[in-house]
Design a protein around this motif. Sequence first.
Motif, PDB file in Angstrom:
ATOM      1  N   GLY A  51       0.760  -1.324   0.026  1.00 48.20           N
ATOM      2  CA  GLY A  51       0.254  -0.208   0.141  1.00 48.20           C
ATOM      3  C   GLY A  51       0.788   1.322   0.185  1.00 48.20           C
ATOM      4  O   GLY A  51       0.189   2.336  -0.125  1.00 48.20           O
ATOM      5  N   ASP A  52       2.045   1.125   0.346  1.00 53.66           N
ATOM      6  CA  ASP A  52       3.060   2.395   0.205  1.00 53.66           C
ATOM      7  C   ASP A  52       3.512   2.594  -1.281  1.00 53.66           C
ATOM      8  O   ASP A  52       4.438   1.788  -1.565  1.00 53.66           O
ATOM      9  CB  ASP A  52       4.209   2.327   1.246  1.00 53.66           C
ATOM     10  CG  ASP A  52       5.064   3.357   1.394  1.00 53.66           C
ATOM     11  OD1 ASP A  52       4.480   4.322   0.715  1.00 53.66           O
ATOM     12  OD2 ASP A  52       6.283   3.052   1.736  1.00 53.66           O
ATOM     13  N   PHE A  53       2.893   3.445  -1.803  1.00 56.32           N
ATOM     14  CA  PHE A  53       3.384   3.615  -3.426  1.00 56.32           C
ATOM     15  C   PHE A  53       4.474   4.674  -3.410  1.00 56.32           C
ATOM     16  O   PHE A  53       5.049   4.623  -4.619  1.00 56.32           O
ATOM     17  CB  PHE A  53       2.199   4.341  -4.154  1.00 56.32           C
ATOM     18  CG  PHE A  53       1.008   3.505  -4.257  1.00 56.32           C
ATOM     19  CD1 PHE A  53       1.040   2.396  -4.944  1.00 56.32           C
ATOM     20  CD2 PHE A  53      -0.057   3.660  -3.473  1.00 56.32           C
ATOM     21  CE1 PHE A  53      -0.034   1.542  -4.939  1.00 56.32           C
ATOM     22  CE2 PHE A  53      -1.281   2.862  -3.614  1.00 56.32           C
ATOM     23  CZ  PHE A  53      -1.272   1.807  -4.433  1.00 56.32           C
ATOM     24  N   SER A  54       5.042   5.315  -2.288  1.00 53.54           N
ATOM     25  CA  SER A  54       5.936   6.243  -2.376  1.00 53.54           C
ATOM     26  C   SER A  54       7.341   5.902  -2.730  1.00 53.54           C
ATOM     27  O   SER A  54       8.121   6.356  -3.418  1.00 53.54           O
ATOM     28  CB  SER A  54       6.033   7.028  -1.151  1.00 53.54           C
ATOM     29  OG  SER A  54       6.396   6.091  -0.283  1.00 53.54           O
ATOM     30  N   LYS A  55       7.379   4.367  -2.479  1.00 50.85           N
ATOM     31  CA  LYS A  55       8.767   3.891  -2.718  1.00 50.85           C
ATOM     32  C   LYS A  55       8.635   3.178  -4.209  1.00 50.85           C
ATOM     33  O   LYS A  55       9.895   2.388  -4.821  1.00 50.85           O
ATOM     34  CB  LYS A  55       9.115   2.909  -1.708  1.00 50.85           C
ATOM     35  CG  LYS A  55       9.640   3.832  -0.569  1.00 50.85           C
ATOM     36  CD  LYS A  55      10.156   3.216   0.602  1.00 50.85           C
ATOM     37  CE  LYS A  55      10.519   4.084   1.548  1.00 50.85           C
ATOM     38  NZ  LYS A  55       9.780   3.915   2.703  1.00 50.85           N
ATOM     39  N   ALA A  56       7.441   2.854  -4.694  1.00 52.77           N
ATOM     40  CA  ALA A  56       7.454   2.023  -6.201  1.00 52.77           C
ATOM     41  C   ALA A  56       8.207   2.802  -7.228  1.00 52.77           C
ATOM     42  O   ALA A  56       8.108   4.065  -7.373  1.00 52.77           O
ATOM     43  CB  ALA A  56       5.976   1.799  -6.362  1.00 52.77           C
ATOM     44  N   ALA A  57       8.870   1.957  -7.854  1.00 51.21           N
ATOM     45  CA  ALA A  57       9.684   2.548  -8.864  1.00 51.21           C
ATOM     46  C   ALA A  57      10.091   1.404 -10.119  1.00 51.21           C
ATOM     47  O   ALA A  57      10.245   0.040  -9.520  1.00 51.21           O
ATOM     48  CB  ALA A  57      10.818   3.238  -8.465  1.00 51.21           C
ATOM     49  N   VAL A  63      18.348   4.252 -15.377  1.00 48.69           N
ATOM     50  CA  VAL A  63      17.265   5.335 -15.072  1.00 48.69           C
ATOM     51  C   VAL A  63      16.151   4.969 -14.381  1.00 48.69           C
ATOM     52  O   VAL A  63      15.314   4.213 -14.859  1.00 48.69           O
ATOM     53  CB  VAL A  63      16.732   6.226 -16.306  1.00 48.69           C
ATOM     54  CG1 VAL A  63      16.086   7.189 -15.975  1.00 48.69           C
ATOM     55  CG2 VAL A  63      17.954   6.408 -17.297  1.00 48.69           C
ATOM     56  N   THR A  64      15.957   5.548 -13.081  1.00 49.58           N
ATOM     57  CA  THR A  64      14.731   5.070 -12.104  1.00 49.58           C
ATOM     58  C   THR A  64      13.585   6.189 -12.320  1.00 49.58           C
ATOM     59  O   THR A  64      13.712   7.382 -12.405  1.00 49.58           O
ATOM     60  CB  THR A  64      15.321   5.309 -10.511  1.00 49.58           C
ATOM     61  OG1 THR A  64      16.469   4.461 -10.573  1.00 49.58           O
ATOM     62  CG2 THR A  64      14.368   4.459  -9.722  1.00 49.58           C
ATOM     63  N   PHE A  65      12.399   5.290 -12.575  1.00 50.04           N
ATOM     64  CA  PHE A  65      11.320   6.106 -12.689  1.00 50.04           C
ATOM     65  C   PHE A  65      10.311   6.034 -11.499  1.00 50.04           C
ATOM     66  O   PHE A  65       9.787   4.826 -11.363  1.00 50.04           O
ATOM     67  CB  PHE A  65      10.573   5.844 -14.003  1.00 50.04           C
ATOM     68  CG  PHE A  65      11.205   5.968 -15.191  1.00 50.04           C
ATOM     69  CD1 PHE A  65      10.962   7.214 -15.838  1.00 50.04           C
ATOM     70  CD2 PHE A  65      12.226   4.840 -15.752  1.00 50.04           C
ATOM     71  CE1 PHE A  65      11.483   7.391 -17.050  1.00 50.04           C
ATOM     72  CE2 PHE A  65      12.694   5.461 -16.888  1.00 50.04           C
ATOM     73  CZ  PHE A  65      12.427   6.569 -17.467  1.00 50.04           C
ATOM     74  N   PRO A  66      10.264   6.965 -10.472  1.00 51.75           N
ATOM     75  CA  PRO A  66       9.545   6.635  -9.268  1.00 51.75           C
ATOM     76  C   PRO A  66       8.202   6.737  -9.468  1.00 51.75           C
ATOM     77  O   PRO A  66       7.505   7.825  -8.882  1.00 51.75           O
ATOM     78  CB  PRO A  66      10.166   7.554  -8.288  1.00 51.75           C
ATOM     79  CG  PRO A  66      10.561   8.840  -9.372  1.00 51.75           C
ATOM     80  CD  PRO A  66      10.955   8.029 -10.519  1.00 51.75           C
ATOM     81  N   LEU A  69       5.264   7.990  -6.610  1.00 49.01           N
ATOM     82  CA  LEU A  69       5.182   9.135  -5.986  1.00 49.01           C
ATOM     83  C   LEU A  69       3.848   9.781  -6.804  1.00 49.01           C
ATOM     84  O   LEU A  69       3.096  10.543  -6.303  1.00 49.01           O
ATOM     85  CB  LEU A  69       6.373  10.272  -6.270  1.00 49.01           C
ATOM     86  CG  LEU A  69       7.622   9.780  -5.465  1.00 49.01           C
ATOM     87  CD1 LEU A  69       8.928  10.728  -6.045  1.00 49.01           C
ATOM     88  CD2 LEU A  69       7.198   9.985  -4.025  1.00 49.01           C
ATOM     89  N   PHE A  70       3.894   9.719  -8.028  1.00 48.44           N
ATOM     90  CA  PHE A  70       2.886   9.977  -9.111  1.00 48.44           C
ATOM     91  C   PHE A  70       1.411   9.381  -8.488  1.00 48.44           C
ATOM     92  O   PHE A  70       0.337  10.164  -8.385  1.00 48.44           O
ATOM     93  CB  PHE A  70       3.066   9.774 -10.587  1.00 48.44           C
ATOM     94  CG  PHE A  70       1.743   9.994 -11.436  1.00 48.44           C
ATOM     95  CD1 PHE A  70       1.473  11.366 -11.708  1.00 48.44           C
ATOM     96  CD2 PHE A  70       0.811   9.199 -11.838  1.00 48.44           C
ATOM     97  CE1 PHE A  70       0.261  11.707 -12.353  1.00 48.44           C
ATOM     98  CE2 PHE A  70      -0.206   9.297 -12.674  1.00 48.44           C
ATOM     99  CZ  PHE A  70      -0.439  10.760 -12.850  1.00 48.44           C
ATOM    100  N   ILE A  71       1.396   8.087  -8.381  1.00 47.51           N
ATOM    101  CA  ILE A  71       0.063   7.414  -7.811  1.00 47.51           C
ATOM    102  C   ILE A  71      -0.216   8.043  -6.680  1.00 47.51           C
ATOM    103  O   ILE A  71      -1.438   8.549  -6.491  1.00 47.51           O
ATOM    104  CB  ILE A  71       0.335   5.810  -7.756  1.00 47.51           C
ATOM    105  CG1 ILE A  71       0.371   5.331  -9.072  1.00 47.51           C
ATOM    106  CG2 ILE A  71      -0.710   5.277  -6.826  1.00 47.51           C
ATOM    107  CD1 ILE A  71       1.037   3.773  -8.920  1.00 47.51           C
ATOM    108  N   SER A  72       0.628   8.312  -5.588  1.00 47.64           N
ATOM    109  CA  SER A  72       0.179   9.051  -4.185  1.00 47.64           C
ATOM    110  C   SER A  72      -0.415  10.241  -4.422  1.00 47.64           C
ATOM    111  O   SER A  72      -1.457  10.861  -3.920  1.00 47.64           O
ATOM    112  CB  SER A  72       1.368   9.131  -3.188  1.00 47.64           C
ATOM    113  OG  SER A  72       1.832   7.666  -3.009  1.00 47.64           O
TER     114      SER A  72
END
Length: 152
Positions: A51-57, A63-66, A69-72
């Motif tokens: 449920g914690d989307f902030s660290k999903a990437a 190149v990392t796409f977080p 952060l957009f979902i939150s």
Amino acid sequence: MLSGFKDFILRGNVISMAIGLAVGAAFTAVVTGFSNAFITPLIGLATRGTGDFSKAAFTVEGVTFPYGLFISAAIAFVITAAVLYFCVVVPMMKVQNRFAKEEPAGIKAAVRDCPRCYTEIPAIASRCAHCTSEVEPVREALEKAGLLPAQR
């Protein structure tokens, strides 16, 4: 020059806008906190995730796409928009509709076709502006315009 700036700053609408922005920022912080504390974990329960989307990437060629952060942010936006719509916009529309005065229809609002040249003319007209034929005005339009007493 400074007195003009002082007049601008002390105008009521500038101060109201500043207060509105401050309240809006505080409201956004509350909604974001609510979203992170309750909505995101509920989504995590429903999807069997954390449920914690902030660290999903995800990573593509280093190149990392977080995207989390957009979902939150999107969840917080939807909640903010829903609360504002249902708690501010809908009640204000009801208040405005309650106190709105019914404006009388314009005299020329009702139209009909001329029986001779078939152009559109006002229903209260007694002569066509296009072909100058005499026409009988529509009685209901005359009553609505206040030119005749209403029949009972």
